[in-house]
Write an enzyme that holds these catalytic residues in place. Structure first.
Site, mmCIF file in Angstrom:
data_model
loop_
_atom_site.group_PDB
_atom_site.id
_atom_site.type_symbol
_atom_site.label_atom_id
_atom_site.label_comp_id
_atom_site.label_asym_id
_atom_site.label_seq_id
_atom_site.Cartn_x
_atom_site.Cartn_y
_atom_site.Cartn_z
ATOM 1 N N ASP A 135 -5.513 -3.681 -2.736
ATOM 2 C CA ASP A 135 -4.536 -3.332 -1.706
ATOM 3 C C ASP A 135 -3.972 -4.564 -0.999
ATOM 4 O O ASP A 135 -4.711 -5.393 -0.476
ATOM 5 C CB ASP A 135 -5.227 -2.417 -0.687
ATOM 6 C CG ASP A 135 -4.267 -1.715 0.238
ATOM 7 O OD1 ASP A 135 -3.427 -2.393 0.861
ATOM 8 O OD2 ASP A 135 -4.365 -0.479 0.363
ATOM 9 N N SER A 167 0.828 -1.199 0.000
ATOM 10 C CA SER A 167 0.000 0.000 0.000
ATOM 11 C C SER A 167 0.871 1.261 0.000
ATOM 12 O O SER A 167 1.700 1.425 -0.879
ATOM 13 C CB SER A 167 -0.972 -0.046 1.182
ATOM 14 O OG SER A 167 -2.017 0.882 1.026
#
Length: 312
Positions: free
Chosen positions: A163, A49
């Site tokens: 993610d 991320s």
């Protein structure tokens, strides 16, 4: 997929596993700034991320202060620009894609990087962690930070990626795979679940009949706050369980309990400074790790839950 060696070596640098955390990623830059000042070599970077955003830019040769300055000047309306291929989500990826392409020019692919780097994502259809270590760099960074519902998933060939923090928020195994002879330093932005539990829960507003629909909307907002607290605790528990399993040589936790990943009214300099303070405290232990002889890759990491994706 693990590279293995059995002879003692003295590490020539560290491998970083940079965890996810949204806006708290400024702490990664503060951490890196201290490593630069101390002359600590970074042999490889794995990021999830915001850790992939910072790690990818740093591996491309950008300095910590340069990345910080770039982040803080990004216009807030970037999130509203959507690409044609973007699926439904609260925000789009078009503005970020263009900004990253400009900032990284002329670097386009993993193969162009100065430091070995890998980004962590999750394959939605296969239900597995997906490691990206080759192919288009910007696409990989966008995929690693595609928080479900907030940003649209990213297509990587026939894989639909979101993610990486969904399953692997601090990518220790990938960092070790990228540099088997280097001690892995995991930089964690996630607050432990027991500390999250000590935060006061949102309180119900007073019932004021004249507010009508506004009060109704407030109730939905409160319900979302409760849901997000539960989701935070679940993600935090998974993060710290994963760290116990993956056993990095060092865990550096940056204390950021008062910040949420998607907070918008924050002072980036405060978060940057927290990262610097954590790095300064860890510096003696990092230097000690670099002085010690070690046998790299002494145990076989389990990658049965991971896909190493080729370039699309």
């Amino acid at each position: 997929m693990t590279r293995r060696a059995w002879w003692p070596v003295r590490p020539k640098g560290i491998a970083l596993a940079l965890g996810g955390g949204g806006v708290k990623g400024y702490a990664h830059l503060g951490f890196l700034s201290v490593l630069e000042e101390a002359g600590i070599p970074v042999r490889a970077i794995a990021g999830t991320s915001i850790g992939a955003w910072v790690g990818g830019l740093y591996a491309a040769g950008k300095r910590a202060q340069e990345i910080y300055d770039w982040f803080v000047q990004l216009p807030p309306d970037l999130i509203r620009k959507r690409r044609e291929q973007d699926l439904p989500a609260h925000w789009g990826l078009g503005g970020f894609e263009e900004a990253l392409q400009r900032f990284l020019h002329p670097i386009r692919r993993f193969e162009d990087l100065h430091i070995p780097f890998g980004a962590v994502t999750v394959d939605l259809h296969r239900g597995k962690v997906a490691y990206l270590t080759q192919g288009p760099l910007v696409l990989a960074i966008l995929a690693s930070g595609a928080l479900p519902g907030v940003f649209p998933p990213v297509q990587w060939g026939d894989h639909t990626l979101v993610d990486g923090g969904v399953l692997d928020n601090v990518p220790v195994r990938l960092a070790r795979w990228l540099a088997p002879d280097a001690p892995v330093v995991a930089v964690v932005l996630t607050t432990p679940p027991e500390e999250l539990g000590r935060r006061p829960l949102p309180t119900l507003g007073e019932r004021i009949p004249m507010l009508g629909g506004l009060l109704k909307r407030w109730r939905y907002t409160q319900a979302l706050a409760f849901f997000l607290r539960a989701a935070d605790m679940s993600a935090s528990s998974l993060t710290y369980m994963r760290l116990k399993l993956d056993r990095p040589e060092m865990v550096v936790r940056v204390p950021l309990a008062e910040f949420t990943a998607l907070a918008r009214d924050v002072d980036p300099q405060v978060i940057w400074q927290r990262g610097r303070e954590a790095a300064l405290q860890a510096l003696p232990a990092i230097r000690q790790a670099l002085r010690q002889w070690r046998i790299p890759a002494r145990h076989q990491d389990d990658f049965s839950d991971v896909i190493f994706l080729p370039a699309p």
